[in-house]
Design an enzyme around this catalytic site. Structure first.
Site, PDB file in Angstrom:
ATOM      1  N   HIS A 195      37.313  26.450 -99.358  1.00  0.00           N
ATOM      2  CA  HIS A 195      38.699  26.730 -98.948  1.00  0.00           C
ATOM      3  C   HIS A 195      38.812  26.908 -97.425  1.00  0.00           C
ATOM      4  O   HIS A 195      39.246  27.955 -96.935  1.00  0.00           O
ATOM      5  CB  HIS A 195      39.243  27.973 -99.672  1.00  0.00           C
ATOM      6  CG  HIS A 195      40.745  27.974 -99.746  1.00  0.00           C
ATOM      7  ND1 HIS A 195      41.457  28.430-100.821  1.00  0.00           N
ATOM      8  CD2 HIS A 195      41.689  27.590 -98.846  1.00  0.00           C
ATOM      9  CE1 HIS A 195      42.749  28.323-100.592  1.00  0.00           C
ATOM     10  NE2 HIS A 195      42.914  27.811 -99.394  1.00  0.00           N
ATOM     11  N   ARG A 235      45.671  23.888-104.606  1.00  0.00           N
ATOM     12  CA  ARG A 235      45.192  25.155-105.153  1.00  0.00           C
ATOM     13  C   ARG A 235      44.349  24.864-106.390  1.00  0.00           C
ATOM     14  O   ARG A 235      44.626  23.923-107.152  1.00  0.00           O
ATOM     15  CB  ARG A 235      46.379  26.051-105.556  1.00  0.00           C
ATOM     16  CG  ARG A 235      47.106  26.678-104.369  1.00  0.00           C
ATOM     17  CD  ARG A 235      46.259  27.752-103.691  1.00  0.00           C
ATOM     18  NE  ARG A 235      46.957  28.480-102.653  1.00  0.00           N
ATOM     19  CZ  ARG A 235      46.805  28.274-101.347  1.00  0.00           C
ATOM     20  NH1 ARG A 235      45.995  27.323-100.899  1.00  0.00           N
ATOM     21  NH2 ARG A 235      47.458  29.013-100.466  1.00  0.00           N
TER      22      ARG A 235
END
Ligand code: GLV
Length: 322
Positions: free
Chosen positions: A271, A223
């Site tokens: 992502h 993340r």
């Protein structure tokens, strides 16, 4: 008994079809459908819905993704389980992404992309063989182990780090703060697949980069908030790090004028290491609902203590902790 799907309509249509074939007793509803709150037993969502107390018979909230950090600080009503997506489709894609990025860094693609921009024909030597390239994965859960399995085929010298003690065949395993330092000292390509929580926010910081051998590189598919961007940029500029593949940033999307875009040896993907695929995720969810209906725990159940983090811990605090 109803399943309320609060994600996009395209994947919802695939879920609806799978449910009608395999779970005909559970009625399937999307956000726009009329459904009596007392009928809702299961919800699928990405973000935590604000109104869970509206559903008195709710038994589980399924997250459509593998990560549940967006639920930090939220409280499940008593008796309601939070379940993350542990799905072969996600696992396969993350393992592919890690293999792609590790191979690219191993074969110096980050240097060649930079050379190409400058029209510069030059081999990076010596050409290191896979057996001499030390690749370490932070986070050896389902995703990390699948990535290690793919990397084994190439013959890399593999290590893995996790919070708790573990063992994986053919992989040197480390745990705890001392184990992390020990592993970093012998790492050429570091892969981060850790979940974001109080223990991992800011973990990819200057201290950590300083523990790596000079010229090491990074693959980050955890993340964005785990990465200290200033530390990454200065480690790249001093040569402490030679390159980085980043699939996650903070914020996302990365603003168009962000300096990370311009770094010649940073490769950014938006992502996409794994985007939950509706067909396999629907089967995984059906299987989990069957488990719940028969009184068993679903696969991917989240420990509620992981949600008690309020998201406030800073990178600086973390440096003291490792
Ligand atoms: C993607 O990052 C996910 O959590 O599935």
């Amino acid at each position: 008994m109803a399943f309320l799907f609060l994600c996009d309509a395209v994947r919802g249509a695939v879920f609806a079809e799978t449910f009608s074939k395999l779970l005909p007793d559970v009625s399937f509803a999307m956000a726009a459908d009329e459904v009596a709150p007392e009928d809702v037993r299961f919800i699928m969502t990405w973000n935590p819905p604000p109104d869970l107390h509206r559903y008195p018979n709710l038994r589980a909230v399924f997250c459509i993704g593998a990560g549940v950090d967006q639920f930090a600080g939220s409280v499940m009503p008593p008796g309601v389980k939070l379940v993350r997506m542990v799905d072969d489709g996600i696992t396969r894609m993350v393992a592919e992404y890690v293999a792609m990025a590790v191979l690219a860094l191993h074969r110096n693609l980050h240097h060649y992309i930079d050379h190409q921009r400058r029209h510069h024909w030059m081999a990076v030597t010596p050409q290191v063989q896979a057996a001499a390239r030390r690749v370490s994965i932070m986070g050896t859960g389902v995703l990390g182990q699948a990535a290690l399995d793919k990397l084994k085929v190439f013959g890399f010298d593999l290590s893995g780090w996790n919070r708790s003690q573990h063992s994986i065949e053919g992989v040197s395993c480390y745990n705890g703060a001392d184990g992390l330092r020990e592993m970093l000292y012998r790492t050429d390509i570091l892969v981060c697949l850790l979940p974001l929580n109080a223990g991992t926010a800011g973990i990819l910081n200057g201290d950590l980069f300083a523990a790596l051998p000079g010229g090491a590189s990074l693959v980050h598919a955890g993340r964005g908030r785990q990465l200290d961007v200033d530390a990454l940029m200065s480690s790249l500029d001093t040569g402490r790090l030679s390159g980085a593949f980043l699939d996650v940033t903070d914020p996302e999307p990365l603003p168009a004028d962000h300096r990370l875009w311009k770094h010649p040896r940073v490769v950014i993907t938006p992502h996409v290491a794994a985007i939950t695929q509706a067909d396999s995720a629907a089967l995984t969810t059906v299987n989990n609902i069957k488990r719940l209906i028969s009184g068993r725990d679903p696969i991917g159940i989240v420990d509620p203590s992981a949600l008690s983090w309020d998201g406030s811990r800073t990178a600086a605090e973390h440096i003291k902790a490792i």
